[in-house]
Design an enzyme around this catalytic site. Structure first.
Site, PDB file in Angstrom:
ATOM      1  N   ASP A  46      51.418  37.739  43.234  1.00 38.44           N
ATOM      2  CA  ASP A  46      50.194  37.568  44.097  1.00 38.44           C
ATOM      3  C   ASP A  46      48.451  36.825  43.215  1.00 38.44           C
ATOM      4  OD1 ASP A  46      48.813  38.061  46.653  1.00 38.44           O
ATOM      5  OD2 ASP A  46      47.505  38.293  44.994  1.00 38.44           O
ATOM      6  N   TYR A  51      41.681  31.685  40.459  1.00 38.10           N
ATOM      7  CA  TYR A  51      42.012  32.816  39.332  1.00 38.10           C
ATOM      8  C   TYR A  51      42.345  31.871  38.722  1.00 38.10           C
ATOM      9  CZ  TYR A  51      43.525  36.285  43.800  1.00 38.10           C
ATOM     10  OH  TYR A  51      42.796  36.790  44.835  1.00 38.10           O
ATOM     11  N   LYS A  76      47.157  30.796  47.567  1.00 36.79           N
ATOM     12  CA  LYS A  76      46.127  30.657  48.757  1.00 36.79           C
ATOM     13  C   LYS A  76      45.338  28.958  48.537  1.00 36.79           C
ATOM     14  CE  LYS A  76      45.656  35.755  47.422  1.00 36.79           C
ATOM     15  NZ  LYS A  76      45.644  36.017  46.362  1.00 36.79           N
ATOM     16  N   HIS A 109      42.651  32.101  52.321  1.00 32.84           N
ATOM     17  CA  HIS A 109      41.705  33.436  51.252  1.00 32.84           C
ATOM     18  C   HIS A 109      40.646  34.169  51.803  1.00 32.84           C
ATOM     19  CE1 HIS A 109      41.185  33.854  46.439  1.00 32.84           C
ATOM     20  NE2 HIS A 109      40.981  35.533  47.767  1.00 32.84           N
ATOM     21  N   LEU A 191      43.313  50.000  43.823  1.00 35.80           N
ATOM     22  CA  LEU A 191      43.438  50.832  43.159  1.00 35.80           C
ATOM     23  C   LEU A 191      41.159  50.848  42.864  1.00 35.80           C
ATOM     24  CD1 LEU A 191      45.719  49.697  40.021  1.00 35.80           C
ATOM     25  CD2 LEU A 191      45.742  51.799  41.830  1.00 35.80           C
ATOM     26  N   ILE A 238      49.347  45.234  45.585  1.00 36.29           N
ATOM     27  CA  ILE A 238      49.546  44.228  44.706  1.00 36.29           C
ATOM     28  C   ILE A 238      48.414  44.278  43.255  1.00 36.29           C
ATOM     29  CG2 ILE A 238      50.038  42.223  45.799  1.00 36.29           C
ATOM     30  CD1 ILE A 238      47.917  41.123  46.327  1.00 36.29           C
ATOM     31  N   ARG A 246      50.231  49.961  31.658  1.00 33.94           N
ATOM     32  CA  ARG A 246      49.852  50.122  33.036  1.00 33.94           C
ATOM     33  C   ARG A 246      50.908  49.393  34.082  1.00 33.94           C
ATOM     34  NH1 ARG A 246      43.513  50.150  32.465  1.00 33.94           N
ATOM     35  NH2 ARG A 246      43.419  52.110  31.344  1.00 33.94           N
ATOM     36  N   ASN A 250      52.884  51.017  37.296  1.00 36.32           N
ATOM     37  CA  ASN A 250      51.927  51.404  38.267  1.00 36.32           C
ATOM     38  C   ASN A 250      53.604  50.403  39.250  1.00 36.32           C
ATOM     39  OD1 ASN A 250      49.503  51.047  37.406  1.00 36.32           O
ATOM     40  ND2 ASN A 250      49.468  49.016  37.116  1.00 36.32           N
TER      41      ASN A 250
HETATM   42  P1  NDP Z   1      42.890  46.267  41.184  1.00 39.69           P
HETATM   43  O1  NDP Z   1      42.117  47.193  42.809  1.00 39.69           O
HETATM   44  O2  NDP Z   1      44.201  46.254  41.553  1.00 39.69           O
HETATM   45  O3  NDP Z   1      43.205  47.395  40.277  1.00 39.69           O
HETATM   46  C1  NDP Z   1      42.359  46.879  38.850  1.00 39.69           C
HETATM   47  C2  NDP Z   1      41.821  47.698  37.299  1.00 39.69           C
HETATM   48  O4  NDP Z   1      42.723  48.510  37.794  1.00 39.69           O
HETATM   49  C3  NDP Z   1      41.451  46.920  36.411  1.00 39.69           C
HETATM   50  O5  NDP Z   1      40.544  47.083  35.869  1.00 39.69           O
HETATM   51  C4  NDP Z   1      42.821  47.359  35.810  1.00 39.69           C
HETATM   52  O6  NDP Z   1      42.352  47.247  34.413  1.00 39.69           O
HETATM   53  C5  NDP Z   1      42.908  48.778  36.610  1.00 39.69           C
HETATM   54  N1  NDP Z   1      44.270  49.237  36.675  1.00 39.69           N
HETATM   55  C6  NDP Z   1      45.558  48.978  36.976  1.00 39.69           C
HETATM   56  N2  NDP Z   1      46.662  49.708  36.472  1.00 39.69           N
HETATM   57  C7  NDP Z   1      46.120  51.260  35.835  1.00 39.69           C
HETATM   58  C8  NDP Z   1      46.307  52.385  36.135  1.00 39.69           C
HETATM   59  N3  NDP Z   1      47.978  52.357  35.844  1.00 39.69           N
HETATM   60  N4  NDP Z   1      45.673  52.823  35.250  1.00 39.69           N
HETATM   61  C9  NDP Z   1      44.149  52.415  35.319  1.00 39.69           C
HETATM   62  N5  NDP Z   1      43.866  51.586  35.239  1.00 39.69           N
HETATM   63  C10 NDP Z   1      44.688  50.243  36.211  1.00 39.69           C
HETATM   64  O7  NDP Z   1      42.407  45.482  41.402  1.00 39.69           O
HETATM   65  P2  NDP Z   1      42.154  43.295  41.878  1.00 39.69           P
HETATM   66  O8  NDP Z   1      40.870  43.989  42.389  1.00 39.69           O
HETATM   67  O9  NDP Z   1      42.116  42.810  41.082  1.00 39.69           O
HETATM   68  O10 NDP Z   1      43.293  43.873  43.228  1.00 39.69           O
HETATM   69  C11 NDP Z   1      44.148  43.385  42.991  1.00 39.69           C
HETATM   70  C12 NDP Z   1      44.998  41.954  43.512  1.00 39.69           C
HETATM   71  O11 NDP Z   1      44.666  41.803  44.723  1.00 39.69           O
HETATM   72  C13 NDP Z   1      43.996  41.062  43.027  1.00 39.69           C
HETATM   73  O12 NDP Z   1      44.840  41.227  41.747  1.00 39.69           O
HETATM   74  C14 NDP Z   1      44.303  39.845  43.465  1.00 39.69           C
HETATM   75  O13 NDP Z   1      45.665  40.048  43.648  1.00 39.69           O
HETATM   76  C15 NDP Z   1      44.277  40.915  45.054  1.00 39.69           C
HETATM   77  N6  NDP Z   1      42.921  40.031  45.509  1.00 39.69           N
HETATM   78  C16 NDP Z   1      42.963  39.882  46.432  1.00 39.69           C
HETATM   79  C17 NDP Z   1      42.100  39.500  47.329  1.00 39.69           C
HETATM   80  C18 NDP Z   1      41.788  38.213  48.225  1.00 39.69           C
HETATM   81  O14 NDP Z   1      39.972  38.330  48.827  1.00 39.69           O
HETATM   82  N7  NDP Z   1      42.690  37.961  48.698  1.00 39.69           N
HETATM   83  C19 NDP Z   1      39.887  39.788  46.076  1.00 39.69           C
HETATM   84  C20 NDP Z   1      40.346  40.300  45.160  1.00 39.69           C
HETATM   85  C21 NDP Z   1      41.813  41.161  44.890  1.00 39.69           C
HETATM   86  P3  NDP Z   1      43.755  46.584  32.883  1.00 39.69           P
HETATM   87  O15 NDP Z   1      43.768  45.209  33.858  1.00 39.69           O
HETATM   88  O16 NDP Z   1      42.322  46.156  32.433  1.00 39.69           O
HETATM   89  O17 NDP Z   1      45.009  47.370  32.700  1.00 39.69           O
END
Ligand code: NDP
Length: 283
Positions: A46, A51, A76, A109, A191, A238, A246, A250
């Site tokens: 995604d 980005y 997007k 988006h 998350l 996603i 991780r 996941n």
């Molecule tokens: P998430 O809810 O996916 O959380 C990501 C965070 O969780 C990071 O800090 C990551 O740390 C941590 N994390 C991931 N896996 C683990 C694990 N197994 N244990 C502990 N910590 C973990 O956040 P996002 O906001 O990135 O949302 C996910 C995706 O959704 C985005 O990447 C994007 O593709 C999409 N998105 C879309 C939006 C929209 O407007 N359409 C807006 C926001 C997001 P680390 O990376 O350090 O491992």
């Protein structure tokens, strides 16, 4: 481990778990996407123009051992690309950066505030679909009034509505509305989003005692419990990570099941707290 798929309203299959690449540098994106596909079994990425890592996604996909047609790639349309001419140019530019002939899913988006402009953009999305540049089109952050605009002007029902969704913001009404129209709901920030140092809200759900208690009972991590919760709710999810362990963890959520009691306990975590902007405030 590969994720099962959900059938979209156009017959296309979307893998239920994808890797999100928001807030991921091009270097990290290339590395983690390649790992996710080749080592962890992801078939769904995604991304988004905003980005700033579409080139890196493209490089990782080309370097991977999995043929392009077995992967599901989303990008997007960003907020400054609304309107017919800009939208048509935006998909071409995204495809150029990705080095691809098509994406599997192209999303608006954010709906922004102007229904006439959104309607024009959606009709351009339909042109993009007809031209084969996207195999499916959908929306993101669309509230009921935005869906009404899109459904009213178009002939194609969005395949997906990608919205903020996690145990603190479960979006039951919007999920019902999506489902009533045959639109699959995708969970962003599943998350609870990415926390910067000192941020008390984003990612806090991973430390919630209800989640950690369920995780302990199943011998799983809190992230796995939350991802499994999305899966058992029929959502596409996603999660983003730049860590290989991780990424593997996941998607490794298909050999355990949350009980009815677990699901009820997580349902009770709803508190309406957002980790991202409210769609009505994004202009
Ligand atoms: P998430 O809810 O996916 O959380 C990501 C965070 O969780 C990071 O800090 C990551 O740390 C941590 N994390 C991931 N896996 C683990 C694990 N197994 N244990 C502990 N910590 C973990 O956040 P996002 O906001 O990135 O949302 C996910 C995706 O959704 C985005 O990447 C994007 O593709 C999409 N998105 C879309 C939006 C929209 O407007 N359409 C807006 C926001 C997001 P680390 O990376 O350090 O491992």
């Amino acid at each position: 481990m590969t994720a099962p798929t959900i059938t979209l309203n156009n017959g296309l299959e979307i893998p239920q778990i994808g890797l999100g690449v928001f807030q991921t540098s091009p270097e990290d994106t290339e590395r983690i996407v390649r790992y996710a596909i080749d080592e962890a079994g992801y078939r769904h990425i995604d991304g988004a123009k905003v980005y700033r890592n579409e080139e890196a996604v493209g490089r990782a996909v080309r370097a991977s051992s999995i043929p392009r047609e077995e992967l599901f790639i989303t990008t997007k349309l960003w907020n400054d690309d609304h309107g017919r001419d800009r939208a048509l140019a935006a998909i071409d530019a995204s495809l150029e950066r990705l080095g691809m002939d098509y994406v599997d899913l192209y999303l608006v988006h954010w709906p922004l505030g102007d229904p006439a402009e959104l309607a024009e953009t959606w009709l351009a999305m339909e042109e993009i679909l007809a031209a084969g540049k996207a195999r499916s089109i959908g929306v993101s952050n669309h509230l009921p009034e935005h869906l009404e605009t899109v459904l009213g002007v178009g002939t194609v029902v969005p395949a997906v509505n990608q919205i903020e969704l996690h145990p603190n913001l479960q979006q039951l009404e919007l999920r019902e509305l999506d489902a009533a129209h045959g639109i699959v709901t995708e969970s962003w920030s599943p998350l609870g989003g990415t926390a910067r140092p000192g941020d008390p809200i984003r990612n806090a759900i991973l430390a919630n005692p209800v989640i950690t208690g369920i995780a302990e009972a199943h011998g799983r991590s809190p992230a796995q419990v939350i991802i499994r919760w999305h899966v058992q709710n029929g959502l596409v999810v996603i999660p983003k990570t730049t860590h290989e362990d991780r990424a593997a963890q996941n998607i490794d959520v298909f050999d355990f099941e949350l009980t009815e009691t677990d699901l009820a306990a997580i349902a009770a975590l709803e508190n309406g707290v957002r980790v991202g902007p409210h769609p009505a405030e994004v202009r």
